[in-house]
Design a protein around this motif. Structure first.
Motif, PDB file in Angstrom:
ATOM      1  N   GLU A 231    -116.005  10.070  45.854  1.00  0.00           N
ATOM      2  CA  GLU A 231    -115.121   8.913  45.732  1.00  0.00           C
ATOM      3  C   GLU A 231    -115.566   7.801  46.678  1.00  0.00           C
ATOM      4  O   GLU A 231    -115.380   6.631  46.410  1.00  0.00           O
ATOM      5  CB  GLU A 231    -113.667   9.320  45.998  1.00  0.00           C
ATOM      6  N   ARG A 310    -105.179  11.409  53.677  1.00  0.00           N
ATOM      7  CA  ARG A 310    -105.546  12.371  52.633  1.00  0.00           C
ATOM      8  C   ARG A 310    -106.690  13.269  53.110  1.00  0.00           C
ATOM      9  O   ARG A 310    -107.868  13.001  52.871  1.00  0.00           O
ATOM     10  CB  ARG A 310    -105.982  11.679  51.341  1.00  0.00           C
ATOM     11  N   HIS A 315    -108.520   7.556  52.258  1.00  0.00           N
ATOM     12  CA  HIS A 315    -108.040   7.078  50.972  1.00  0.00           C
ATOM     13  C   HIS A 315    -107.835   5.586  51.117  1.00  0.00           C
ATOM     14  O   HIS A 315    -106.920   5.151  51.813  1.00  0.00           O
ATOM     15  CB  HIS A 315    -106.744   7.808  50.623  1.00  0.00           C
ATOM     16  N   ASP A 319    -102.098   5.359  45.228  1.00  0.00           N
ATOM     17  CA  ASP A 319    -102.059   5.964  43.908  1.00  0.00           C
ATOM     18  C   ASP A 319    -100.672   5.788  43.301  1.00  0.00           C
ATOM     19  O   ASP A 319     -99.661   6.049  43.962  1.00  0.00           O
ATOM     20  CB  ASP A 319    -102.391   7.468  43.993  1.00  0.00           C
ATOM     21  N   HIS A 397    -103.164   8.952  36.998  1.00  0.00           N
ATOM     22  CA  HIS A 397    -102.651   8.000  37.985  1.00  0.00           C
ATOM     23  C   HIS A 397    -103.533   6.751  38.022  1.00  0.00           C
ATOM     24  O   HIS A 397    -104.657   6.746  37.525  1.00  0.00           O
ATOM     25  CB  HIS A 397    -102.552   8.635  39.376  1.00  0.00           C
ATOM     26  N   HIS A 399    -105.459   4.492  40.617  1.00  0.00           N
ATOM     27  CA  HIS A 399    -105.936   4.340  41.994  1.00  0.00           C
ATOM     28  C   HIS A 399    -106.151   2.842  42.177  1.00  0.00           C
ATOM     29  O   HIS A 399    -106.990   2.239  41.508  1.00  0.00           O
ATOM     30  CB  HIS A 399    -107.227   5.140  42.196  1.00  0.00           C
TER      31      HIS A 399
HETATM   32 ZN   LIG Z   1    -106.418   7.123  44.940  1.00  0.00          ZN
END
Ligand SMILES: [Zn+2]
Length: 424
Positions: A231, A310, A315, A319, A397, A399
């Motif tokens: 990510e 997170r 993060h 979200d 979700h 982001h």
């Molecule tokens: Zn996220």
């Protein structure tokens, strides 16, 4: 690389300088210096790309090799479990056969016991017939009652024959009994040893399964870590494309802001009415009401994860999770930097905004559908896609990232949107 940065820097300074020159309240010099600030941000970022990517790559490689180790360990456990299962089946089959043998022996014992019972009856009958015939109460009487030597021999032979016959019968009984008892003892011993082996195997199987469960957990955690690493990491090429597009989008966003300011009242009216939706279907959850001010909520739902934290990774967004068909809207007027599929962000859209002379960048990730393409101008509250679960995502979700300045791979300009962008 250095050459391209310089070329890029000059092009951006010249291109954007003219635009900023028209922003009210700023002198030409201030605009150029502000632009140079933006430019330096992107420049800094570029010089850091390679080391950041190398770091992420090496972390991912480490995690991959750890996963490979765990997988090979799991493979070994799988083989061991298969082996115990085969053995358990084998022992179970043998136990079944042994039990059948015991049942058979019990039946045989019953037959022999019947036979012994019958022989006993026979012996008793014979003894009784001797008594009833008189004189043959016992063998000694028979021998004592002989009238001559030859009579004695005859009688002795007869007695010996009878005694031998009786003894044979008794011996046979005893032999039968012993044989049966031995057979049964052996089979019962076999059974108990088989049952012990089976219990051991089942125990081993359970232990192996527990070990495998542990490995499963470990693997899941390694996968999570890899996802997190992913990510924060993108292909260099992908990142460069975003950067290049970002420059153009920033220019366009600034120009759009200028135009918007010129046509303030008329434009504001159009903004609130521009929730044009692209015909996303009837079952769709309505988009949030478009807020006044510069920003509006990007999607309806609940906040499933906040900014920062997170686990051990970071993060850099918020979200917003929700059910089936959830429209995603542009959080502010802007220009789409890129609209594409990324292996990490999934279907994602990057939007550049210029708000009161400040460049912001928003990111909308993991969408199931994208309604706008790269380079498109979008209005605050305009539907740009549908919430989804694409890319490195677990569960549907949105982001959402907010950057004060350009988007960068290390997300150094990412800020917590709470208090700036309306959020659920
Ligand atoms: Zn996220």
């Amino acid at each position: 690389m250095n050459k391209s940065i310089i070329t890029f820097a000059i092009a951006a300074t010249v291109g954007m300088g003219t635009i900023f020159g028209g922003v009210p309240g700023k002198t030409e010099a201030e605009s150029i210096s502000s632009l140079k600030g933006e430019q330096n941000k992107i420049h800094d970022k570029r010089t850091n790309i390679q080391s950041g990517i190398n770091q992420a790559n090496s972390k991912i490689n480490t995690l991959k090799s750890q996963q490979a180790d765990v997988k090979s360990e799991m493979k070994r456990l799988d083989f061991a479990i298969d082996d115990t299962i085969t053995k358990i089946d084998d022992k179970s089959e043998k136990i079944k056969n042994t039990k059948a043998e015991i049942t058979k022996l019990q039946a045989e014992t019953k037959v022999i016991q019947e036979r012994i019972k019958k022989r006993n009856v026979l012996l008793k009958d014979r003894a009784r017939s001797y008594q009833e015939n008189g004189g043959m109460v016992n063998y000694l009487d028979v021998l004592m009652g002989s009238t001559s030597f030859s009579d004695f021999i005859d009688r002795a032979n007869a007695v010996a024959t009878i005694m031998q016959a009786d003894q044979d019968i008794i011996k046979q009984h005893e032999a039968d009994k012993v044989e049966l008892a031995q057979k049964q003892a052996k089979v019962e011993k076999d059974l108990s040893s088989l049952e012990k082996m089976l219990a051991d195997l089942k125990n081993m199987n359970q232990q192996l399964n527990e070990q495998k469960k542990e490995k499963d957990k470990l693997l899941a955690s390694l996968k999570d870590q890899e996802e997190e690493a992913h990510e924060g990491m993108m292909e260099l090429q992908e990142e460069e494309q975003i950067l290049a597009a970002q420059e153009a989008a920033i220019k366009q966003a600034i120009q759009n802001e200028k135009e918007a300011q010129r046509r303030a009242a008329e434009e504001a009216k159009r903004n609130t009415n521009s929730n044009n939706g692209n015909n996303s279907g009837s079952q769709s959850i309505p988009a949030p009401n478009v807020s006044g001010g510069s920003w509006t909520q990007p999607a309806a739902g609940y906040r499933s994860s906040g900014f920062g934290g997170r686990g051990d990774g970071n993060h850099y967004g918020v979200d917003i999770a929700n059910g089936t068909k959830v429209p995603i809207v542009a959080a502010a007027n802007g220009v789409v930097i890129r609209s594409y599929y990324s292996s990490t962000y999934g279907n994602c859209i990057f939007v550049s905004h210029s708000i009161n002379g400040q460049v912001y960048t928003t990111v909308y990730a993991h969408m199931t559908q994208r309604y706008v393409g790269s380079g498109a101008s979008v209005k605050k509250g305009q539907k740009i896609g549908l919430m989804g679960n694409t890319g490195a995502s677990r569960g549907q979700h949105l982001h959402f990232e907010l950057h004060k300045g350009p988007w960068t791979q290390d997300k150094r300009y990412a800020i917590n949107p709470v208090g700036i962008v309306p959020l659920p």
